[in-house]
Scaffold this active site. Sequence first.
Site, PDB file in Angstrom:
ATOM      1  N   ASP A  23       0.823  -1.208   0.000  1.00  0.00           N
ATOM      2  CA  ASP A  23       0.000   0.000   0.000  1.00  0.00           C
ATOM      3  C   ASP A  23       0.861   1.264   0.000  1.00  0.00           C
ATOM      4  O   ASP A  23       1.972   1.267   0.547  1.00  0.00           O
ATOM      5  CB  ASP A  23      -0.900  -0.019   1.249  1.00  0.00           C
ATOM      6  CG  ASP A  23      -2.053   0.962   1.132  1.00  0.00           C
ATOM      7  OD1 ASP A  23      -2.329   1.430   0.008  1.00  0.00           O
ATOM      8  OD2 ASP A  23      -2.674   1.258   2.162  1.00  0.00           O
ATOM      9  N   GLY A  24       0.319   2.309  -0.590  1.00  0.00           N
ATOM     10  CA  GLY A  24       0.970   3.620  -0.504  1.00  0.00           C
ATOM     11  C   GLY A  24       1.521   4.148  -1.816  1.00  0.00           C
ATOM     12  O   GLY A  24       2.141   5.214  -1.840  1.00  0.00           O
ATOM     13  N   ARG A  36      -1.044   9.082  -9.702  1.00  0.00           N
ATOM     14  CA  ARG A  36      -1.003   7.850  -8.897  1.00  0.00           C
ATOM     15  C   ARG A  36      -0.318   6.702  -9.650  1.00  0.00           C
ATOM     16  O   ARG A  36       0.397   5.901  -9.078  1.00  0.00           O
ATOM     17  CB  ARG A  36      -2.418   7.416  -8.548  1.00  0.00           C
ATOM     18  CG  ARG A  36      -3.206   8.376  -7.693  1.00  0.00           C
ATOM     19  CD  ARG A  36      -4.654   7.892  -7.560  1.00  0.00           C
ATOM     20  NE  ARG A  36      -4.717   6.498  -7.171  1.00  0.00           N
ATOM     21  CZ  ARG A  36      -4.464   6.058  -5.942  1.00  0.00           C
ATOM     22  NH1 ARG A  36      -4.169   6.907  -4.993  1.00  0.00           N
ATOM     23  NH2 ARG A  36      -4.517   4.774  -5.666  1.00  0.00           N
ATOM     24  N   SER A  68      -6.964  -6.150  -5.778  1.00  0.00           N
ATOM     25  CA  SER A  68      -8.062  -6.780  -5.040  1.00  0.00           C
ATOM     26  C   SER A  68      -9.330  -6.841  -5.889  1.00  0.00           C
ATOM     27  O   SER A  68      -9.460  -6.123  -6.900  1.00  0.00           O
ATOM     28  CB  SER A  68      -8.349  -6.003  -3.749  1.00  0.00           C
ATOM     29  OG  SER A  68      -9.042  -4.806  -4.043  1.00  0.00           O
ATOM     30  N   ASN A  71     -10.588  -3.505  -6.237  1.00  0.00           N
ATOM     31  CA  ASN A  71      -9.829  -2.531  -7.029  1.00  0.00           C
ATOM     32  C   ASN A  71     -10.412  -2.315  -8.436  1.00  0.00           C
ATOM     33  O   ASN A  71     -10.076  -1.337  -9.106  1.00  0.00           O
ATOM     34  CB  ASN A  71      -8.360  -2.944  -7.164  1.00  0.00           C
ATOM     35  CG  ASN A  71      -7.543  -2.751  -5.901  1.00  0.00           C
ATOM     36  OD1 ASN A  71      -6.520  -3.412  -5.689  1.00  0.00           O
ATOM     37  ND2 ASN A  71      -7.980  -1.835  -5.026  1.00  0.00           N
ATOM     38  N   ARG A  74     -11.655   1.161  -9.225  1.00  0.00           N
ATOM     39  CA  ARG A  74     -10.763   2.337  -9.372  1.00  0.00           C
ATOM     40  C   ARG A  74     -10.913   2.959 -10.763  1.00  0.00           C
ATOM     41  O   ARG A  74     -11.439   2.312 -11.676  1.00  0.00           O
ATOM     42  CB  ARG A  74      -9.311   1.896  -9.139  1.00  0.00           C
ATOM     43  CG  ARG A  74      -9.074   1.561  -7.686  1.00  0.00           C
ATOM     44  CD  ARG A  74      -7.612   1.596  -7.345  1.00  0.00           C
ATOM     45  NE  ARG A  74      -7.456   1.415  -5.912  1.00  0.00           N
ATOM     46  CZ  ARG A  74      -6.360   1.684  -5.246  1.00  0.00           C
ATOM     47  NH1 ARG A  74      -5.297   2.139  -5.872  1.00  0.00           N
ATOM     48  NH2 ARG A  74      -6.297   1.490  -3.950  1.00  0.00           N
ATOM     49  N   ARG A 191       2.051  -5.046   6.003  1.00  0.00           N
ATOM     50  CA  ARG A 191       1.306  -4.017   5.259  1.00  0.00           C
ATOM     51  C   ARG A 191       2.094  -2.725   5.305  1.00  0.00           C
ATOM     52  O   ARG A 191       2.411  -2.219   6.387  1.00  0.00           O
ATOM     53  CB  ARG A 191      -0.085  -3.791   5.848  1.00  0.00           C
ATOM     54  CG  ARG A 191      -0.833  -2.750   5.013  1.00  0.00           C
ATOM     55  CD  ARG A 191      -2.231  -2.485   5.492  1.00  0.00           C
ATOM     56  NE  ARG A 191      -2.876  -1.597   4.531  1.00  0.00           N
ATOM     57  CZ  ARG A 191      -4.107  -1.699   4.086  1.00  0.00           C
ATOM     58  NH1 ARG A 191      -4.876  -2.653   4.522  1.00  0.00           N
ATOM     59  NH2 ARG A 191      -4.593  -0.848   3.199  1.00  0.00           N
ATOM     60  N   SER A 199      -7.923  -5.555   5.053  1.00  0.00           N
ATOM     61  CA  SER A 199      -8.491  -5.256   3.731  1.00  0.00           C
ATOM     62  C   SER A 199      -8.779  -6.491   2.876  1.00  0.00           C
ATOM     63  O   SER A 199      -8.391  -6.540   1.702  1.00  0.00           O
ATOM     64  CB  SER A 199      -7.568  -4.298   2.963  1.00  0.00           C
ATOM     65  OG  SER A 199      -7.441  -3.091   3.657  1.00  0.00           O
TER      66      SER A 199
HETATM   67  C1  FPP Z   1      -2.092   0.025  -3.247  1.00  0.00           C
HETATM   68  O1  FPP Z   1      -1.593   1.353  -3.245  1.00  0.00           O
HETATM   69  C2  FPP Z   1      -1.482  -0.737  -4.325  1.00  0.00           C
HETATM   70  C3  FPP Z   1      -2.169  -1.373  -5.309  1.00  0.00           C
HETATM   71  C4  FPP Z   1      -3.638  -1.363  -5.411  1.00  0.00           C
HETATM   72  C5  FPP Z   1      -1.498  -2.083  -6.406  1.00  0.00           C
HETATM   73  C6  FPP Z   1      -0.172  -2.705  -6.107  1.00  0.00           C
HETATM   74  C7  FPP Z   1       0.531  -2.863  -7.403  1.00  0.00           C
HETATM   75  C8  FPP Z   1       1.864  -2.760  -7.594  1.00  0.00           C
HETATM   76  C9  FPP Z   1       2.803  -2.603  -6.483  1.00  0.00           C
HETATM   77  C10 FPP Z   1       2.486  -2.782  -8.960  1.00  0.00           C
HETATM   78  C11 FPP Z   1       2.188  -3.943  -9.821  1.00  0.00           C
HETATM   79  C12 FPP Z   1       2.269  -5.285  -9.194  1.00  0.00           C
HETATM   80  C13 FPP Z   1       3.024  -6.325  -9.633  1.00  0.00           C
HETATM   81  C14 FPP Z   1       2.915  -7.659  -8.963  1.00  0.00           C
HETATM   82  C15 FPP Z   1       3.985  -6.185 -10.732  1.00  0.00           C
HETATM   83  P1  FPP Z   1      -2.640   2.561  -3.354  1.00  0.00           P
HETATM   84  O2  FPP Z   1      -2.788   2.911  -4.781  1.00  0.00           O
HETATM   85  O3  FPP Z   1      -3.911   2.186  -2.663  1.00  0.00           O
HETATM   86  O4  FPP Z   1      -1.887   3.687  -2.567  1.00  0.00           O
HETATM   87  P2  FPP Z   1      -2.538   4.845  -1.705  1.00  0.00           P
HETATM   88  O5  FPP Z   1      -3.127   4.192  -0.486  1.00  0.00           O
HETATM   89  O6  FPP Z   1      -1.370   5.716  -1.369  1.00  0.00           O
HETATM   90  O7  FPP Z   1      -3.555   5.512  -2.559  1.00  0.00           O
END
Ligand code: FPP
Length: 257
Positions: A23-24, A36, A68, A71, A74, A191, A199
């Site tokens: 996350d993040g 983002r 998820s 997701n 989004r 996390r 989550s």
């Molecule tokens: C959550 O951060 C992250 C995700 C929903 C996607 C994770 C994906 C990757 C790390 C890249 C692709 C994955 C692979 C396996 C190659 P967020 O967008 O919710 O962050 P925020 O809480 O700061 O908005």
Amino acid sequence: MARRSRPRVDLARLPAHVGVIMDGNGRWAKARGRERTYGHRVGARAVRRVVRACRRMGVQTLTLFAFSAQNWGRPEDEVRLLMELLYEFIVQEWREIMDRDIRVVHLGELRRVPAEVRDKLRALVQASRHNRSMTLALALSYGGREEIVRAARRLAGRAALGRLRAQAVDEACVGAAMYTRGLPDLDLLIRTGGERRISNFLLWQSAYAELFFTDVLWPDFKVADLRAAIADFQERRRRFGLTDEQLDARRAGRAWS
Ligand code: FPP
């Protein structure tokens, strides 16, 4: 302890199964005045670092929460970019995954995933199925509740056909109906990004997982942070519902009452 120091990890006592909620990414990008999606791109580099480090250390199973079931809601361009990153990851890492003897499995519902990503992922799962040095589970279009519902449906279907008696439904039977069939239970759940919640990630499998929350945003997550999480895990006493005295007696080889 300074974040970048090298935390001591006992390689003989590694968690068998590490799961990561990455996350993040969005906040990381926003803090830099970027979209983002830029955060996801840089986050994909952290994925590569962590997979390599786990393989090097000898972690048996690593599950990454890549996308998820929720997701899908989004913004369209963000979903598209995440799917592209997954595709790129599979294509770019294919060789190394095979060379390093990593088995890739998928957790989740592939139906909604774009055909190119779905086909590539299926092909990698198939090609790597005999690899044994580490299992990399990609939770993609995955939800813990959805997984439990699916398992219940499968078991109910077997019961309706007279192939399963109600009395035969036990933990092993439910566990075997999960996407994670054959994988060890989650030992350590990491996390990033400062939130302290699960989550909908591996709900069934995390019954006794140790939870590690860090404020580090995923794109900044380094091998030292992974080592810090594992070192922290190794300092915990896992009781699995027993008492300290019972655990001491067990360790000393005595029967406990
Ligand atoms: C959550 O951060 C992250 C995700 C929903 C996607 C994770 C994906 C990757 C790390 C890249 C692709 C994955 C692979 C396996 C190659 P967020 O967008 O919710 O962050 P925020 O809480 O700061 O908005």
